[in-house]
Design a protein around this motif. Structure first.
Motif, PDB file in Angstrom:
ATOM      1  N   GLY A  58      29.989 -33.838  13.402  1.00  0.00           N
ATOM      2  CA  GLY A  58      30.503 -34.309  14.679  1.00  0.00           C
ATOM      3  C   GLY A  58      31.965 -34.723  14.610  1.00  0.00           C
ATOM      4  O   GLY A  58      32.549 -34.857  13.531  1.00  0.00           O
ATOM      5  N   ASP A  59      32.551 -34.940  15.786  1.00  0.00           N
ATOM      6  CA  ASP A  59      33.990 -35.173  15.878  1.00  0.00           C
ATOM      7  C   ASP A  59      34.438 -36.468  15.210  1.00  0.00           C
ATOM      8  O   ASP A  59      35.476 -36.511  14.549  1.00  0.00           O
ATOM      9  CB  ASP A  59      34.425 -35.185  17.347  1.00  0.00           C
ATOM     10  N   ALA A  60      33.667 -37.555  15.383  1.00  0.00           N
ATOM     11  CA  ALA A  60      34.098 -38.857  14.873  1.00  0.00           C
ATOM     12  C   ALA A  60      34.152 -38.861  13.343  1.00  0.00           C
ATOM     13  O   ALA A  60      35.144 -39.317  12.746  1.00  0.00           O
ATOM     14  CB  ALA A  60      33.174 -39.958  15.374  1.00  0.00           C
ATOM     15  N   GLU A  61      33.092 -38.363  12.708  1.00  0.00           N
ATOM     16  CA  GLU A  61      33.102 -38.330  11.247  1.00  0.00           C
ATOM     17  C   GLU A  61      34.152 -37.353  10.739  1.00  0.00           C
ATOM     18  O   GLU A  61      34.832 -37.631   9.741  1.00  0.00           O
ATOM     19  CB  GLU A  61      31.737 -37.951  10.683  1.00  0.00           C
ATOM     20  N   TRP A  62      34.305 -36.211  11.418  1.00  0.00           N
ATOM     21  CA  TRP A  62      35.298 -35.247  10.946  1.00  0.00           C
ATOM     22  C   TRP A  62      36.704 -35.835  10.997  1.00  0.00           C
ATOM     23  O   TRP A  62      37.493 -35.673  10.061  1.00  0.00           O
ATOM     24  CB  TRP A  62      35.240 -33.956  11.761  1.00  0.00           C
ATOM     25  N   GLN A  63      37.023 -36.578  12.075  1.00  0.00           N
ATOM     26  CA  GLN A  63      38.346 -37.191  12.160  1.00  0.00           C
ATOM     27  C   GLN A  63      38.540 -38.213  11.043  1.00  0.00           C
ATOM     28  O   GLN A  63      39.641 -38.311  10.463  1.00  0.00           O
ATOM     29  CB  GLN A  63      38.538 -37.866  13.515  1.00  0.00           C
ATOM     30  N   GLN A  64      37.486 -38.965  10.719  1.00  0.00           N
ATOM     31  CA  GLN A  64      37.585 -39.918   9.614  1.00  0.00           C
ATOM     32  C   GLN A  64      37.824 -39.195   8.291  1.00  0.00           C
ATOM     33  O   GLN A  64      38.610 -39.645   7.448  1.00  0.00           O
ATOM     34  CB  GLN A  64      36.312 -40.774   9.535  1.00  0.00           C
ATOM     35  N   ARG A  65      37.167 -38.054   8.119  1.00  0.00           N
ATOM     36  CA  ARG A  65      37.373 -37.252   6.913  1.00  0.00           C
ATOM     37  C   ARG A  65      38.817 -36.744   6.824  1.00  0.00           C
ATOM     38  O   ARG A  65      39.432 -36.785   5.761  1.00  0.00           O
ATOM     39  CB  ARG A  65      36.403 -36.059   6.907  1.00  0.00           C
ATOM     40  N   VAL A  66      39.343 -36.284   7.938  1.00  0.00           N
ATOM     41  CA  VAL A  66      40.719 -35.766   7.959  1.00  0.00           C
ATOM     42  C   VAL A  66      41.702 -36.879   7.613  1.00  0.00           C
ATOM     43  O   VAL A  66      42.618 -36.688   6.797  1.00  0.00           O
ATOM     44  CB  VAL A  66      41.034 -35.150   9.332  1.00  0.00           C
ATOM     45  N   ASP A  67      41.516 -38.052   8.214  1.00  0.00           N
ATOM     46  CA  ASP A  67      42.422 -39.170   7.935  1.00  0.00           C
ATOM     47  C   ASP A  67      42.321 -39.608   6.473  1.00  0.00           C
ATOM     48  O   ASP A  67      43.343 -39.896   5.829  1.00  0.00           O
ATOM     49  CB  ASP A  67      42.115 -40.347   8.852  1.00  0.00           C
ATOM     50  N   LEU A  68      41.102 -39.673   5.938  1.00  0.00           N
ATOM     51  CA  LEU A  68      40.938 -40.117   4.557  1.00  0.00           C
ATOM     52  C   LEU A  68      41.527 -39.106   3.581  1.00  0.00           C
ATOM     53  O   LEU A  68      42.185 -39.493   2.601  1.00  0.00           O
ATOM     54  CB  LEU A  68      39.462 -40.364   4.250  1.00  0.00           C
ATOM     55  N   ALA A  69      41.308 -37.821   3.829  1.00  0.00           N
ATOM     56  CA  ALA A  69      41.910 -36.795   2.972  1.00  0.00           C
ATOM     57  C   ALA A  69      43.429 -36.881   3.010  1.00  0.00           C
ATOM     58  O   ALA A  69      44.105 -36.748   1.983  1.00  0.00           O
ATOM     59  CB  ALA A  69      41.440 -35.402   3.400  1.00  0.00           C
ATOM     60  N   ALA A  70      43.984 -37.130   4.203  1.00  0.00           N
ATOM     61  CA  ALA A  70      45.439 -37.308   4.323  1.00  0.00           C
ATOM     62  C   ALA A  70      45.897 -38.509   3.510  1.00  0.00           C
ATOM     63  O   ALA A  70      46.946 -38.464   2.846  1.00  0.00           O
ATOM     64  CB  ALA A  70      45.821 -37.487   5.791  1.00  0.00           C
ATOM     65  N   CYS A  71      45.127 -39.582   3.543  1.00  0.00           N
ATOM     66  CA  CYS A  71      45.475 -40.785   2.793  1.00  0.00           C
ATOM     67  C   CYS A  71      45.539 -40.500   1.299  1.00  0.00           C
ATOM     68  O   CYS A  71      46.476 -40.935   0.614  1.00  0.00           O
ATOM     69  CB  CYS A  71      44.455 -41.879   3.090  1.00  0.00           C
ATOM     70  N   TYR A  72      44.561 -39.772   0.777  1.00  0.00           N
ATOM     71  CA  TYR A  72      44.589 -39.396  -0.639  1.00  0.00           C
ATOM     72  C   TYR A  72      45.865 -38.619  -0.968  1.00  0.00           C
ATOM     73  O   TYR A  72      46.540 -38.895  -1.972  1.00  0.00           O
ATOM     74  CB  TYR A  72      43.367 -38.555  -0.991  1.00  0.00           C
ATOM     75  N   ARG A  73      46.194 -37.655  -0.146  1.00  0.00           N
ATOM     76  CA  ARG A  73      47.376 -36.834  -0.426  1.00  0.00           C
ATOM     77  C   ARG A  73      48.674 -37.629  -0.276  1.00  0.00           C
ATOM     78  O   ARG A  73      49.629 -37.394  -1.021  1.00  0.00           O
ATOM     79  CB  ARG A  73      47.377 -35.602   0.475  1.00  0.00           C
ATOM     80  N   LEU A  74      48.698 -38.579   0.648  1.00  0.00           N
ATOM     81  CA  LEU A  74      49.874 -39.420   0.791  1.00  0.00           C
ATOM     82  C   LEU A  74      50.045 -40.340  -0.422  1.00  0.00           C
ATOM     83  O   LEU A  74      51.167 -40.576  -0.877  1.00  0.00           O
ATOM     84  CB  LEU A  74      49.786 -40.252   2.073  1.00  0.00           C
ATOM     85  N   VAL A  75      48.952 -40.851  -0.953  1.00  0.00           N
ATOM     86  CA  VAL A  75      49.026 -41.652  -2.180  1.00  0.00           C
ATOM     87  C   VAL A  75      49.650 -40.833  -3.301  1.00  0.00           C
ATOM     88  O   VAL A  75      50.516 -41.316  -4.039  1.00  0.00           O
ATOM     89  CB  VAL A  75      47.624 -42.170  -2.572  1.00  0.00           C
ATOM     90  N   ALA A  76      49.238 -39.580  -3.423  1.00  0.00           N
ATOM     91  CA  ALA A  76      49.832 -38.696  -4.440  1.00  0.00           C
ATOM     92  C   ALA A  76      51.302 -38.441  -4.145  1.00  0.00           C
ATOM     93  O   ALA A  76      52.151 -38.455  -5.051  1.00  0.00           O
ATOM     94  CB  ALA A  76      49.061 -37.385  -4.503  1.00  0.00           C
ATOM     95  N   LEU A  77      51.623 -38.221  -2.870  1.00  0.00           N
ATOM     96  CA  LEU A  77      53.002 -37.942  -2.479  1.00  0.00           C
ATOM     97  C   LEU A  77      53.930 -39.117  -2.818  1.00  0.00           C
ATOM     98  O   LEU A  77      55.063 -38.916  -3.249  1.00  0.00           O
ATOM     99  CB  LEU A  77      53.056 -37.644  -0.973  1.00  0.00           C
ATOM    100  N   PHE A  78      53.428 -40.344  -2.657  1.00  0.00           N
ATOM    101  CA  PHE A  78      54.226 -41.527  -2.955  1.00  0.00           C
ATOM    102  C   PHE A  78      54.213 -41.879  -4.444  1.00  0.00           C
ATOM    103  O   PHE A  78      54.877 -42.830  -4.855  1.00  0.00           O
ATOM    104  CB  PHE A  78      53.742 -42.710  -2.114  1.00  0.00           C
ATOM    105  N   GLY A  79      53.463 -41.134  -5.242  1.00  0.00           N
ATOM    106  CA  GLY A  79      53.450 -41.350  -6.681  1.00  0.00           C
ATOM    107  C   GLY A  79      52.611 -42.534  -7.131  1.00  0.00           C
ATOM    108  O   GLY A  79      52.849 -43.105  -8.199  1.00  0.00           O
ATOM    109  N   TRP A  80      51.607 -42.894  -6.340  1.00  0.00           N
ATOM    110  CA  TRP A  80      50.774 -44.050  -6.669  1.00  0.00           C
ATOM    111  C   TRP A  80      49.464 -43.666  -7.361  1.00  0.00           C
ATOM    112  O   TRP A  80      48.681 -44.551  -7.722  1.00  0.00           O
ATOM    113  CB  TRP A  80      50.404 -44.822  -5.407  1.00  0.00           C
ATOM    114  N   ASP A  81      49.185 -42.388  -7.522  1.00  0.00           N
ATOM    115  CA  ASP A  81      47.902 -41.969  -8.089  1.00  0.00           C
ATOM    116  C   ASP A  81      47.883 -42.165  -9.604  1.00  0.00           C
ATOM    117  O   ASP A  81      48.914 -42.329 -10.242  1.00  0.00           O
ATOM    118  CB  ASP A  81      47.569 -40.523  -7.704  1.00  0.00           C
ATOM    119  N   ASP A  82      46.682 -42.125 -10.162  1.00  0.00           N
ATOM    120  CA  ASP A  82      46.450 -42.326 -11.588  1.00  0.00           C
ATOM    121  C   ASP A  82      45.479 -41.236 -12.048  1.00  0.00           C
ATOM    122  O   ASP A  82      44.304 -41.500 -12.309  1.00  0.00           O
ATOM    123  CB  ASP A  82      45.874 -43.723 -11.824  1.00  0.00           C
ATOM    124  N   LEU A  83      46.014 -39.994 -12.120  1.00  0.00           N
ATOM    125  CA  LEU A  83      45.159 -38.820 -12.368  1.00  0.00           C
ATOM    126  C   LEU A  83      44.013 -38.830 -11.360  1.00  0.00           C
ATOM    127  O   LEU A  83      44.241 -38.762 -10.170  1.00  0.00           O
ATOM    128  CB  LEU A  83      44.672 -38.808 -13.816  1.00  0.00           C
TER     129      LEU A  83
END
Length: 254
Positions: A13-38
């Motif tokens: 459904g739309d609500a869960e999918w939007q949450q998935r999209v936002d969370l996936a973006a958050c993971y990639r933004l953490v990597a983009l800012f250099g905050w990830d740890d492998l």
């Protein structure tokens, strides 16, 4: 068999999918800012709806390759609810399930081992009032003492007790954690937290006496936080962050 993104989107459904999209973006933004740890930290987001289900990263994925469809949905006991071959980080489940269960407003929980964050977490005084960024952190900051890798259920009540109703949690000798009413708010809070730590490490390395911000200013920072973000809980900056991500690492919404 793994569900395709289009099939999964239709099923959740739309609500869960939007949450998935936002969370996936958050993971990639953490990597983009250099905050990830492998592959070793984690961000979770509650699935909209009455069930206590949340989304977390597939263990073994780098943050810059996570997509909406690769995220794993689990219940409060850590049981996978998706048709997926991917496992989850057990330490991630311990920390995140504790916070989600205790805080109705904990829609997103973001945990990092950033270099500057761990450096300040190892300093006895913790976060110091040295920058404008720091006042927002200090106005809603808690600390939790290190107890080893977070694998033991017994640690949960102490972690929840130490966090209380705060937005920022410094895990001593370990890293940083933020709680948000949305994925956007948790990310923007972490930006302020990590930047505060980076500025503090820089200021302390200069060899000059440090100038502290007065406590009355810190006391008023919670109200100023809402003013600065226009009450949007981080949503004001989120569209701009997504545009930046689209320019540098598109595909999180698949």
């Amino acid at each position: 068999m793994n569900l395709s993104a289009s099939t999964l989107r239709w099923r959740v459904g739309d609500a869960e999918w939007q949450q998935r999209v936002d969370l996936a973006a958050c993971y990639r933004l953490v990597a983009l800012f250099g905050w990830d740890d492998l592959i070793f930290t984690h961000i979770s987001a509650r699935v909209p709806g009455p069930e206590h289900h949340f989304l977390i990263n597939p263990y073994g994925f780098m943050f810059d390759e996570i997509t909406a469809s690769s995220l794993v949905k689990v219940d409060v006991h850590g049981n996978k609810l998706d048709d997926t071959p991917h496992e989850i980080n057990p330490a991630g489940f311990t920390i995140h399930s504790a916070v989600h269960a205790a805080r109705a407003d904990a829609i997103c929980v973001l945990h990092l081992h950033s270099v500057n964050g761990v450096a300040v977490s190892a300093q006895e005084a913790g976060v110091l009032p040295l920058s404008q960024h720091s006042i927002f952190v200090l106005s809603s900051l808690a600390y939790h003492d290190y107890e080893g890798v977070a694998l033991v259920e017994d640690e949960k009540p102490r972690l929840v007790r130490d966090l209380g109703d705060r937005r920022f949690l410094m895990l001593r000798n370990h890293g940083l954690l933020t709680v948000g009413r949305s994925v956007a708010e948790a990310f923007v809070a972490m930006y302020f937290f990590e930047t505060t730590c980076r500025m503090q490490v820089g200021a302390m390395s200069g060899g000059q006496p440090l100038r502290y911000i007065a406590q009355p200013i810190i006391d008023g920072a919670q109200a100023q936080w809402e003013q600065v973000t226009r009450g949007a809980g981080g949503g004001l900056a989120w569209p701009a962050l997504l545009r930046r991500l689209a320019r540098t690492n598109p595909g999180h919404d698949s």
